[in-house]
Design a protein around this motif. Structure first.
Motif, mmCIF file in Angstrom:
data_model
loop_
_atom_site.group_PDB
_atom_site.id
_atom_site.type_symbol
_atom_site.label_atom_id
_atom_site.label_comp_id
_atom_site.label_asym_id
_atom_site.label_seq_id
_atom_site.Cartn_x
_atom_site.Cartn_y
_atom_site.Cartn_z
ATOM 1 N N ARG A 25 0.848 -1.182 0.000
ATOM 2 C CA ARG A 25 0.000 0.000 0.000
ATOM 3 C C ARG A 25 0.890 1.240 0.000
ATOM 4 O O ARG A 25 1.693 1.417 0.919
ATOM 5 C CB ARG A 25 -0.883 -0.023 1.252
ATOM 6 N N ALA A 27 0.869 5.477 -0.785
ATOM 7 C CA ALA A 27 0.053 6.647 -1.096
ATOM 8 C C ALA A 27 0.497 7.265 -2.424
ATOM 9 O O ALA A 27 1.679 7.236 -2.775
ATOM 10 C CB ALA A 27 0.163 7.673 0.030
ATOM 11 N N VAL A 30 3.564 9.624 -2.865
ATOM 12 C CA VAL A 30 4.930 9.092 -2.894
ATOM 13 C C VAL A 30 5.437 8.989 -4.336
ATOM 14 O O VAL A 30 6.598 9.259 -4.623
ATOM 15 C CB VAL A 30 5.004 7.716 -2.192
ATOM 16 N N THR B 131 3.469 7.930 3.870
ATOM 17 C CA THR B 131 3.815 6.875 2.916
ATOM 18 C C THR B 131 2.614 6.009 2.541
ATOM 19 O O THR B 131 2.512 5.541 1.411
ATOM 20 C CB THR B 131 4.932 5.983 3.501
ATOM 21 N N VAL B 132 1.703 5.778 3.485
ATOM 22 C CA VAL B 132 0.647 4.798 3.199
ATOM 23 C C VAL B 132 -0.760 5.368 3.049
ATOM 24 O O VAL B 132 -1.634 4.690 2.502
ATOM 25 C CB VAL B 132 0.610 3.673 4.270
ATOM 26 N N LEU B 133 -0.994 6.584 3.533
ATOM 27 C CA LEU B 133 -2.382 7.065 3.610
ATOM 28 C C LEU B 133 -2.686 8.114 2.540
ATOM 29 O O LEU B 133 -2.083 9.187 2.517
ATOM 30 C CB LEU B 133 -2.625 7.661 5.006
ATOM 31 N N ASN B 134 -3.632 7.803 1.679
ATOM 32 C CA ASN B 134 -4.081 8.762 0.683
ATOM 33 C C ASN B 134 -5.132 9.700 1.274
ATOM 34 O O ASN B 134 -5.754 9.374 2.285
ATOM 35 C CB ASN B 134 -4.700 8.020 -0.510
ATOM 36 N N PRO B 135 -5.355 10.849 0.613
ATOM 37 C CA PRO B 135 -6.446 11.725 1.038
ATOM 38 C C PRO B 135 -7.764 10.952 1.013
ATOM 39 O O PRO B 135 -8.007 10.186 0.083
ATOM 40 C CB PRO B 135 -6.467 12.828 -0.016
ATOM 41 N N SER B 186 -11.203 2.606 4.683
ATOM 42 C CA SER B 186 -10.136 2.394 5.670
ATOM 43 C C SER B 186 -8.887 1.830 4.976
ATOM 44 O O SER B 186 -8.995 1.008 4.065
ATOM 45 C CB SER B 186 -10.582 1.426 6.761
ATOM 46 N N ALA B 187 -7.751 2.273 5.440
ATOM 47 C CA ALA B 187 -6.497 1.836 4.817
ATOM 48 C C ALA B 187 -5.470 1.386 5.832
ATOM 49 O O ALA B 187 -4.571 0.621 5.501
ATOM 50 C CB ALA B 187 -5.912 2.979 3.974
ATOM 51 N N ARG B 217 -7.544 -7.420 5.384
ATOM 52 C CA ARG B 217 -8.229 -6.308 4.710
ATOM 53 C C ARG B 217 -7.281 -5.516 3.820
ATOM 54 O O ARG B 217 -7.594 -4.412 3.389
ATOM 55 C CB ARG B 217 -8.883 -5.415 5.775
ATOM 56 N N ARG B 218 -6.109 -6.086 3.571
ATOM 57 C CA ARG B 218 -5.066 -5.425 2.770
ATOM 58 C C ARG B 218 -4.749 -4.040 3.308
ATOM 59 O O ARG B 218 -4.437 -3.115 2.568
ATOM 60 C CB ARG B 218 -5.470 -5.323 1.293
ATOM 61 N N GLY B 219 -4.856 -3.907 4.618
ATOM 62 C CA GLY B 219 -4.523 -2.637 5.255
ATOM 63 C C GLY B 219 -3.087 -2.625 5.734
ATOM 64 O O GLY B 219 -2.340 -3.582 5.534
#
Lengths: 414, 414
Positions: A25, A27, A30, B131-135, B186-187, B217-219
């Protein structure tokens, strides 16, 4: 010919976020944020040196001088006195007052309450942009410019809006350009004086016009003054002399030679202090405590004497390097008045700055930064030289470049 | 009765972004990011002290112990040796190796390449979430929890998704709750062990279940371990013992007593190093150089001896304070195994934690943090006690609280 490695590594890096994201995963931001090429280049140079090669470093964006002794001594005292806990989020009151005093010496009256101590100018940029820029809103900035600026905007989901600049405006954004490039979603304008990578300064008149152009559009002006103090000839005034509605970003890194301490400051317009404080509390808690105590000695007369000697040395280096590079056929159309950079047009030799830089490092042992670190506008035809190394090293670098360029011009189809 | 000031100040702060924005450009995120109330409360306590009042500090989230002498001495040596320039963005290789060695002692084999040195745990949180969380993507986190976590997510335009937790799960998120609260957007999931403000730890089994629930959950799982080391009784293992796919946030601030140095670290899963490096280069350039050299001494046996003595002292404080507060009618339904906090239910006395805290400070001279700093779930009915002050101070605090609560229960209609 071993010119390929570095530039191909960069291309791999750019692609690797896509490759990685197959399983991970990641974002979207990046993928849009580029590596700081000069750091990769520095790492490659260190590898070559570890293997016994000699490298002349003209890529490094930090002074080669250590932190002045009075500042180090203040840091030592702070540690010995046990100053190792958090300070308030806005910074040590004494340091905020010392900075206000520094402005007062320049004839600018700024309340210490408007001065926020930050973890480097990096922290100041993140706070200022985080305070004013919404997602989807545009930040106008000069291309070429400091690479992190556009990435800070992207990081918080703003939109960097690059404005191509060239020698005709001394690589500075003008009020006319702000008017011409302002978009419906534009919200802020960031300028730098002295600028990186081009070393040019804004006059008082130019800042006044820029401030008016931004104000007329209800935008927000941010002025990067982190190279203030490193000016050769007449020093330009701080933007604070013409506007109290701009965010001013400054740093102890460059003129004060405190890079590794990670300490900067932000002057915020009236009404913004509490907003910036909330962000600073949450994002940083506070800037480094030992660094803040050390910086209290940065404005002392004995420190200033040391720093002014260094400034004179930087000027001597510029006055040597600029004509020497021009002589080699590298075009530097204007004389930079500040910072410690020369931004040179390499068109006569290459239209691929990354390959040119990689080649220069691998074959000639000279490290320079490709223009592509600083944006897109004619970036492939420029490299940045930093005169952050001793005169003898600069001379050796020029000798190596001369030899390398001679070879280049005799090689067909480079 | 002077109970109003502090809480009304907070309400004014919350409103002031709106008032300010009438004339100023202010990003929407600023309105959603709350001030760190404990810092305002600390400032008010300092003001009272400056006016001659005595205050028992049970609000401060940093150890009252100075940085251990061997670490300070390493910092002094670094400065004397001139280590004042930038390090690589990922940190000093020797420090990354020392941290890997620290994990190896716990039986966890982590490549130093996966360890990123950051400006405090704050820097690690910003890098990991960036790095991992999109808007628009959600971050599940426990409510109550460390206040900055939800603001970091909001800062980068992510969506904090608070999950109410209580004594029934020792205030920890469970795998069942992740399943129940996971949204289409959710991410990622952030847990903390030991936790702030509740001081509870996750068992190895619980982390394993959480990791599986997030993975299914591929989180992305983020584990805040900044209070690791500060555990009383059997120490829980790092989440690294059960998963190599989580981001682990850690810090030199709490167990190592280096708050003011601003130094932390992030362990990143394989495949993420280059992404995190790009962000670190652009956002921070690097962490503090003197701090990194100082931290090299943090794992030395003589430092560990000092830190273990302090840990024992924290345990003695907890073992005094917990029954003492319960005796006063403050409900602390579980025994926290770590950190240096007690999260107490004040329902018997008040349903307005901010007014209760302000009142306790102004009238009784005891500073505690209102639950509203840590989220919304029953926040108005809780306060956090920090035992980051000497035993005699804690005893004096308990005496003052007892007197204050007695008064309260005789006052009608408080």
């Amino acid at each position: 010919m071993p010119a390929v490695p570095l530039s191909s590594i960069w291309r791999w890096f750019a692609g690797c976020t896509v490759a990685e994201s197959r399983n991970l995963r990641l974002a979207a931001r990046v993928g849009d944020i580029e590596p700081f090429r000069v750091m990769d280049l520095l790492a490659r140079a260190r590898t070559l040196e570890a293997a016994g090669r000699s490298v002349v470093h003209m890529e490094i964006g930090e002074p080669d001088f250590p932190t002045p002794a009075p500042v180090v001594e203040a840091g030592l005292r702070a540690l010995s006195d046990g100053h190792t806990q958090y300070t308030p989020a806005l910074g040590l009151p004494a340091l905020r007052e010392a900075i206000a005093g520094h402005y007062a010496e320049q004839g600018v009256n700024i309340s210490p309450e408007r001065i926020v101590i930050t973890p480097g100018a990096s922290g100041a940029l993140l706070l200022a942009l985080g305070t004013v820029l919404n997602p989807g809103e545009g930040l106008l900035l000069a291309d070429p410019g400091y690479p992190c600026n556009r990435h800070f905007a992207r990081f918080i989901e703003g939109v960097p809006q690059a404005v191509p600049v060239g020698p005709e405006s001394r690589y500075q954004l003008t009020a006319e350009q702000v008017a011409a490039h302002w978009q419906p979603n534009s919200a802020a304008v960031l300028v730098a004086s002295p600028s990186n990578p081009t070393g040019t300064v804004l006059t008082k008149g130019e800042i006044t016009e820029l401030a008016a152009a931004v104000e007329a559009r209800r935008g927000c002006l941010l002025v990067d003054e982190i190279y203030h103090g490193l000016v050769y000839g007449e020093a330009p005034p701080s933007a604070l002399t013409v506007t109290d509605r701009a965010f001013i970003i400054n740093s102890f890194s460059k003129y004060f030679c405190m890079t590794g301490w990670r300490l900067g400051w932000l002057v915020v317009p009236e009404g913004y202090v509490r907003a910036v404080e909330k962000l600073a509390q949450n994002l940083f808690i506070a800037a480094s405590t030992p660094a803040q105590y050390a910086a209290l000695a940065a404005f002392a007369p004995e420190t200033r004497t040391i720093l002014e000697e260094r400034r004179a040395e930087f000027q001597r280096r510029r006055d040597y390097l600029l004509p020497a590079l021009r002589e080699l056929g590298l075009e530097i159309p204007i004389v930079p008045q500040g910072a410690f950079y020369l931004y040179a047009d390499i068109s006569r030799f290459s239209n691929d700055a990354e390959a040119f830089s990689a080649d220069l490092l691998e074959r000639a042992g000279v490290a320079v930064t490709p223009g592509t670190d600083f944006g897109h506008h004619r970036a492939e035809r420029h490299v940045r030289f930093a005169y952050t190394t001793a005169r003898e090293q600069l001379e050796e670098g020029v000798r190596r470049i001369a030899e390398h360029l001679n070879l280049l011009s005799t090689e067909p189809d480079l």
